[in-house]
Design an enzyme around this catalytic site. Structure first.
Site, PDB file in Angstrom:
ATOM      1  N   ASN A  96     -26.130 -35.750   7.919  1.00 24.06           N
ATOM      2  CA  ASN A  96     -25.120 -34.797   7.477  1.00 24.06           C
ATOM      3  C   ASN A  96     -24.594 -35.283   6.125  1.00 24.06           C
ATOM      4  O   ASN A  96     -23.461 -35.704   5.996  1.00 24.06           O
ATOM      5  CB  ASN A  96     -23.999 -34.729   8.533  1.00 24.06           C
ATOM      6  CG  ASN A  96     -22.901 -33.748   8.145  1.00 24.06           C
ATOM      7  OD1 ASN A  96     -21.792 -33.860   8.651  1.00 24.06           O
ATOM      8  ND2 ASN A  96     -23.178 -32.813   7.276  1.00 24.06           N
ATOM      9  N   HIS A 145     -23.861 -28.582   9.142  1.00 25.54           N
ATOM     10  CA  HIS A 145     -24.080 -29.648   8.158  1.00 25.54           C
ATOM     11  C   HIS A 145     -24.383 -29.037   6.796  1.00 25.54           C
ATOM     12  O   HIS A 145     -24.891 -27.925   6.729  1.00 25.54           O
ATOM     13  CB  HIS A 145     -25.279 -30.502   8.581  1.00 25.54           C
ATOM     14  CG  HIS A 145     -24.997 -31.320   9.807  1.00 25.54           C
ATOM     15  ND1 HIS A 145     -26.000 -31.917  10.517  1.00 25.54           N
ATOM     16  CD2 HIS A 145     -23.849 -31.641  10.430  1.00 25.54           C
ATOM     17  CE1 HIS A 145     -25.477 -32.575  11.545  1.00 25.54           C
ATOM     18  NE2 HIS A 145     -24.176 -32.415  11.513  1.00 25.54           N
ATOM     19  N   THR A 146     -24.100 -29.780   5.746  1.00 18.97           N
ATOM     20  CA  THR A 146     -24.522 -29.342   4.428  1.00 18.97           C
ATOM     21  C   THR A 146     -26.040 -29.485   4.353  1.00 18.97           C
ATOM     22  O   THR A 146     -26.555 -30.595   4.389  1.00 18.97           O
ATOM     23  CB  THR A 146     -23.863 -30.180   3.322  1.00 18.97           C
ATOM     24  OG1 THR A 146     -22.454 -30.118   3.490  1.00 18.97           O
ATOM     25  CG2 THR A 146     -24.218 -29.638   1.958  1.00 18.97           C
ATOM     26  N   GLN A 147     -26.751 -28.371   4.291  1.00 20.22           N
ATOM     27  CA  GLN A 147     -28.209 -28.433   4.259  1.00 20.22           C
ATOM     28  C   GLN A 147     -28.739 -28.314   2.840  1.00 20.22           C
ATOM     29  O   GLN A 147     -29.863 -28.662   2.572  1.00 20.22           O
ATOM     30  CB  GLN A 147     -28.800 -27.315   5.119  1.00 20.22           C
ATOM     31  CG  GLN A 147     -28.461 -27.418   6.587  1.00 20.22           C
ATOM     32  CD  GLN A 147     -29.111 -28.615   7.265  1.00 20.22           C
ATOM     33  OE1 GLN A 147     -29.925 -29.309   6.670  1.00 20.22           O
ATOM     34  NE2 GLN A 147     -28.737 -28.880   8.501  1.00 20.22           N
ATOM     35  N   GLN A 148     -27.938 -27.790   1.982  1.00 22.88           N
ATOM     36  CA  GLN A 148     -28.329 -27.674   0.579  1.00 22.88           C
ATOM     37  C   GLN A 148     -27.067 -27.543  -0.254  1.00 22.88           C
ATOM     38  O   GLN A 148     -26.059 -27.018   0.231  1.00 22.88           O
ATOM     39  CB  GLN A 148     -29.221 -26.457   0.389  1.00 22.88           C
ATOM     40  CG  GLN A 148     -28.608 -25.179   0.903  1.00 22.88           C
ATOM     41  CD  GLN A 148     -29.468 -23.976   0.556  1.00 22.88           C
ATOM     42  OE1 GLN A 148     -29.850 -23.776  -0.587  1.00 22.88           O
ATOM     43  NE2 GLN A 148     -29.781 -23.195   1.565  1.00 22.88           N
TER      44      GLN A 148
END
Lengths: 271, 278, 210
Positions: free
Chosen positions: B150, B43-46
């Site tokens: 996400n 997932h895009t975490q930052q």
């Protein structure tokens, strides 16, 4: 020396650990809502400010929604959850109308909302709901919820940013808490106040909350649902509303069984 | 459903199984329920490569959007010729801040959607998507992704012209699925720095209810130029090279990149900051 | 655990026409446990000046004694009674002395200044301050303690200018009772003082005990 090295390594580990910046799927968008039930009407109100921290995102965002000809829902908390929750409720109401050829009764909407909220018990809608309207027996009703679906029918309820400011005032003015009638006088009966008094209390509540809470202000929307056949002149009659207020009757959403919904608007301070 | 004992054990045909009184498809099994992912889901975490704030403003003939051309990699000014204004069809334009790879994914997704819509319009009197419909699509997409934890790491302004209602459209949507509209909008740092300037100029002419006369195209552009300049002065992740998109009933028009005229003379006399002392 | 919410309790003061009122609840608790229902938090300086100290109970005792000493010293040196305004500043500087290790109290002051040659018709006076002595002097009402936001809500709705002593008593009583009934850390009885030029009316109120 070894001990020293060990200690400093431990210290280093503590301070240099990467800062976890986990995604937070929730936000608080401020604002406040309020509903009061009368004998043959119900009043559901909310301010129109949407904020994030100290920033005002918009001065007009809807928090109060007409669901059927006898039900109005107010949502407060995380705006994205609120909007999508209302969307889901409206969809279920439409399915019901297609299946049963009538609008869902208020008490059934109330139970359905609890089911939908509890359905997301482990990833809740961060929304405080207040449902107002007219029951099948023609009485005004207010149902209030917590984010996971606990609900209760009441005569009045405030929720949101200014709940703690408004609720004790309503306890006093609507439930007559800490008041005793003069000896020999009629006892106070909650939920029996005339519409004009209720409307004045709603406006006073929101101007007070605007004065003392930074997340409340900009505009006020008050929905008034009336039992079928009830005279409307105490709301729409000449000179019945305080200056600066406007009222419009909303079109029936269903067949138009006789209940009437009005929208009363007023501006609030923008600072 | 027939519950007579004579019918026990006999499967129903789809026609018999249809229940006109079912108001909610509760019994539909979820085919995904028992599937396991073969590899860890990422997932895009930052956000990584980011675009800074974007601005939007309603004016007399439609909507104007502004965004600079920079895509930063942390504090590094990594890509200095990125276009962050993206037209969608004839009457909608996006201004995107936040993660640039998520923006490229969005572009691909939306362009695909619009291509399908265009194909339909060729063979049929299929109406074009209104800005409000594209906005609703984005809001649903962003909210669905945040609900899967996400997120699509962007804050987006959607500007458009609704040809049916003959009115302009301006809306905001972000990674949380939060939506709102207002006659003036800004994302990120711009919501602190530029939004007050935009509101002041807008309300000065149109009044606080916005019912008065709106800014002209010239006034709106001058206002956005001023705001982009102020942002360039104070936003360390900005670039003095930006574009302005105008969406009117004539369509979307995105300007060439331009720069605001800046004045740094005052800095000569400044002492006491940074490395240079006295 | 917030020290300001350890013992609980609230105080409110209101301005009327040639009178002021100050009221307190009587609860003393240890977080959610109720310990006593006779813990008054409002004290007299003289018959024209009262003050309330909601906050940490141990500091209530200490600061009250500290103030008694300082006001007595003021009386002996100046050979006159302290005015509400001067007392507010005395209290403020006493709090600021402990700027980096403060008293955990949010005082409220209410008083009727005596007429002087310079000021023959002085206005009723109320003030409040934070834990380190930052003063505010409202024209209407002052609130403090664990029921602060609730008190603001009711007071904002009930208070009006130029109330006579009996009406002011009813207003401040209703404000306090309805606010503390919604606060788990305040309540358990209440005391109201209405200060007028010729007397102080002190009444104990019955209230919900849950």
């Amino acid at each position: 020396m070894a001990m020293h090295a060990e200690r400093s390594a431990a210290l280093h580990e503590l301070t240099s650990a990467p800062i976890q910046h986990a995604f937070n799927p929730y936000e608080d968008n401020g604002g406040t809502i309020l509903a009061i039930a009368g004998k043959d009407f119900s009043v559901i109100a909310g301010d129109t400010r949407q904020s994030q921290g100290y920033s005002i995102q918009t001065r007009y965002a809807r928090k109060v929604w007409q669901l059927t000809d006898r039900a109005v829902l107010a949502t407060n908390g995380f705006a994205a959850d609120g909007n999508n929750f209302v969307k889901k409720v409206k969809q279920r109401l439409e399915w019901y109308e297609h299946a049963h050829h009538k609008q869902m009764p208020l008490k059934s909407i109330a139970r359905m909302i609890q089911t939908i909220l509890y359905g997301k018990r482990f990833f809740p809608y961060y929304v405080y709901n207040i449902l107002g309207g007219i029951e099948e027996d023609g009485t005004g009703a207010v149902y209030s919820y917590d984010p996971v679906g606990t609900y209760e029918r009441e005569s009045c309820r405030a929720a949101g940013a200014a709940q703690s400011i408004l609720q004790p005032f309503l306890d006093n003015q609507i439930y007559f808490k800490n008041q005793t009638p003069e000896p020999g006088a009629e006892p106070f009966i909650p939920g029996n106040l005339p519409l004009s008094t209720v409307l004045a209390l709603v406006v006073d509540s929101f101007t007070s909350a605007t004065e003392r809470h930074i997340e409340v202000g900009d505009g006020l929307e008050v929905y008034v649902v009336m039992k079928k056949g009830r005279p409307t002149d105490d709301l729409v009659g000449e000179g019945k509303l305080a200056p600066g207020m406007a009222v419009e009757e909303l079109d029936a959403l269903g067949e138009g069984d006789g209940e009437k919904t009005f929208l009363v608007t007023r501006s609030l301070k923008r600072d | 459903m027939n519950q007579h004992p004579a019918m026990w054990g006999h499967p129903m045909t789809p026609h018999q199984a249809f229940n006109a009184h079912t108001a909610f498809p509760l019994a539909t099994p979820n085919p995904m329920r028992n599937q396991h992912a073969s590899s860890p889901v990422s997932h895009t975490q930052q956000p990584l490569v980011t675009g800074t704030s974007v601005l939007g403003l309603k004016y007399k003939d439609g909507v104007m959007l502004a965004a600079d051309n920079l895509a930063s990699y942390g504090s590094l000014a990594r890509f200095r010729d990125i276009q962050r204004l993206h037209p969608l069809g004839n009457h909608t334009c996006l201004a995107v801040s936040g993660d640039m790879s998520d923006y490229q994914y969005l572009k691909k997704e939306l362009d695909g959607l619009l291509r399908e819509e265009e194909a339909l319009s060729l063979s049929d009197s299929h109406p074009a998507l209104h800005p409000s419909q594209i906005y609703a699509f984005l809001a649903n997409l962003f909210y669905a992704r945040r609900s899967k934890v996400n997120p699509i790491w962007n804050a987006i302004l959607v500007g458009g012209w609704d040809a049916t209602k003959e009115e302009s459209f301006l809306g905001y949507v972000d990674l949380l699925g939060t939506t709102y509209s207002s006659p003036t909008l800004a994302t990120g740092f711009g919501s602190h720095i530029a939004q007050p300037l935009l509101r002041e100029a807008f309300e000065k002419k149109a009044g606080i209810d916005g019912k008065g006369e709106l800014l002209t195209a010239e006034e709106a552009e001058a206002l956005l130029n001023e705001c982009m300049k102020v942002l360039f002065y104070r936003d360390a992740r900005s670039l003095n090279k930006y574009q302005i998109a105008t969406v009117t009933k004539e369509g979307v028009q995105i300007s060439e990149s331009k720069s605001a005229e800046t004045q740094w003379g005052f800095a000569e006399a400044l002492r006491g900051y940074g490395a240079q002392q006295q | 655990m917030s020290i300001m919410e350890y013992n609980g309790g609230s105080v409110v003061a209101m301005v009327g026409k040639d009178c002021v009122a100050i009221a307190t609840d009587m609860r003393l608790g240890q977080q959610s446990i109720g310990v006593a229902h006779n813990f008054e938090k409002v004290f007299p300086i003289n018959d024209k000046l009262y003050y309330g100290l909601p906050g940490l109970a141990s500091d209530v005792y200490s600061l009250r004694e500290h103030l008694r000493f300082r006001v007595n010293m003021y009386r002996m040196k100046e050979e006159r009674e302290i005015t509400p305004k001067t007392f507010t500043h005395l209290l403020s500087s006493t709090l600021y002395e402990k700027r980096f290790g403060p008293w955990f109290l949010e005082p409220v002051v209410a008083g009727l200044p005596a007429p002087t040659e310079m000021e023959p018709h002085p206005k009723p006076f109320i003030s409040t301050m934070d834990t380190i002595g930052c003063i505010t002097t409202p024209k209407d009402f002052a609130v403090a303690g664990t029921a602060t936001d609730k008190l603001y809500g009711v007071a904002e709705g009930l208070w009006e200018p130029d109330l006579e002593p009996e009406d002011l008593f009813e207003t401040i009583s209703q404000t306090l009772l309805n606010a503390v009934d919604r606060d788990a850390l305040s309540g358990w009885g209440a005391v109201v003082h209405v200060i007028t030029h010729d007397k102080v009316i002190t009444r104990t109120l019955r209230s919900r005990m849950d």
